[in-house]
Write a protein that holds these residues in place. Structure first.
Motif, PDB file in Angstrom:
ATOM      1  N   TYR A  58       5.510   7.610   3.839  1.00 43.22           N
ATOM      2  CA  TYR A  58       4.382   7.550   3.466  1.00 43.22           C
ATOM      3  C   TYR A  58       3.656   7.927   4.970  1.00 43.22           C
ATOM      4  CZ  TYR A  58       5.759   3.542  -0.108  1.00 43.22           C
ATOM      5  OH  TYR A  58       5.975   3.184  -0.717  1.00 43.22           O
ATOM      6  N   LEU A  87      -8.027   8.437   3.694  1.00 44.18           N
ATOM      7  CA  LEU A  87      -6.626   7.261   3.077  1.00 44.18           C
ATOM      8  C   LEU A  87      -7.413   6.997   2.092  1.00 44.18           C
ATOM      9  CD1 LEU A  87      -4.329   5.488   3.535  1.00 44.18           C
ATOM     10  CD2 LEU A  87      -5.802   4.172   5.339  1.00 44.18           C
ATOM     11  N   ASP A  91      -5.041   6.854  -1.310  1.00 46.85           N
ATOM     12  CA  ASP A  91      -4.522   5.799  -1.529  1.00 46.85           C
ATOM     13  C   ASP A  91      -5.158   5.105  -2.625  1.00 46.85           C
ATOM     14  OD1 ASP A  91      -3.012   3.584  -0.824  1.00 46.85           O
ATOM     15  OD2 ASP A  91      -4.710   2.384  -0.019  1.00 46.85           O
ATOM     16  N   LYS A  97      -1.525   3.290   2.601  1.00 47.17           N
ATOM     17  CA  LYS A  97      -0.783   4.081   3.130  1.00 47.17           C
ATOM     18  C   LYS A  97      -0.951   5.119   1.825  1.00 47.17           C
ATOM     19  CE  LYS A  97       3.190   1.488   2.318  1.00 47.17           C
ATOM     20  NZ  LYS A  97       4.355   0.519   3.379  1.00 47.17           N
ATOM     21  N   ILE A  98      -0.248   6.648   2.196  1.00 42.06           N
ATOM     22  CA  ILE A  98      -0.183   7.547   1.057  1.00 42.06           C
ATOM     23  C   ILE A  98       0.962   7.670   1.021  1.00 42.06           C
ATOM     24  CG2 ILE A  98      -1.369  10.134   1.141  1.00 42.06           C
ATOM     25  CD1 ILE A  98      -3.058   9.544   3.106  1.00 42.06           C
ATOM     26  N   GLU A 102       1.110  10.262  -4.186  1.00 43.72           N
ATOM     27  CA  GLU A 102      -0.899  10.267  -4.349  1.00 43.72           C
ATOM     28  C   GLU A 102      -1.200  11.342  -3.158  1.00 43.72           C
ATOM     29  OE1 GLU A 102      -1.177   5.617  -3.653  1.00 43.72           O
ATOM     30  OE2 GLU A 102      -0.358   6.306  -1.951  1.00 43.72           O
TER      31      GLU A 102
END
Length: 109
Positions: A58, A87, A91, A97-98, A102
């Motif tokens: 992430y 973000l 997200d 978190k990414i 994503e």
């Protein structure tokens, strides 16, 4: 592997120059200028892995703040506002978190 193995130094420099000023970062324009948008999903995922400094799978908020430095040592830190905007856009599952999927989806949005 380094970022310059995936993207051209010319495109990286052009994108860095375009977003030097605080609060000027636009992730969509950046992805296009740096050449990410035109890349395959697999190549974008390779870029993600380079940006995931702690290799957690992430990109957390703290890593996101330094994302431009992942493209070039001359990159600046994102402001808190830019970090939050980036973000929030990426997200999709709301976990703060990414994830790799994503990130890839945001690049090709």
């Amino acid at each position: 592997m380094a970022m310059k193995d995936l993207l051209t130094e010319e495109n990286i420099k052009k994108a860095m120059d375009a977003f030097k000023a605080a609060d000027s970062f636009d992730y969509k324009k950046f992805f296009d200028m740096v050449g990410l948008k035109a890349m395959s999903a697999d190549s974008v995922k390779q870029v993600f892995k380079l940006l995931d400094v702690d290799e957690s799978g992430y990109i957390e908020e703290e890593e996101l703040k330094f994302v431009l430095k992942g493209f070039s040592s001359e990159g600046r830190d994102l402001t808190d506002k830019e970090t939050q905007t980036f973000l929030s856009a990426a997200d999709k599952d709301g976990d703060g978190k990414i994830g790799i999927d994503e990130f890839e989806a945001l690049v090709h949005e």
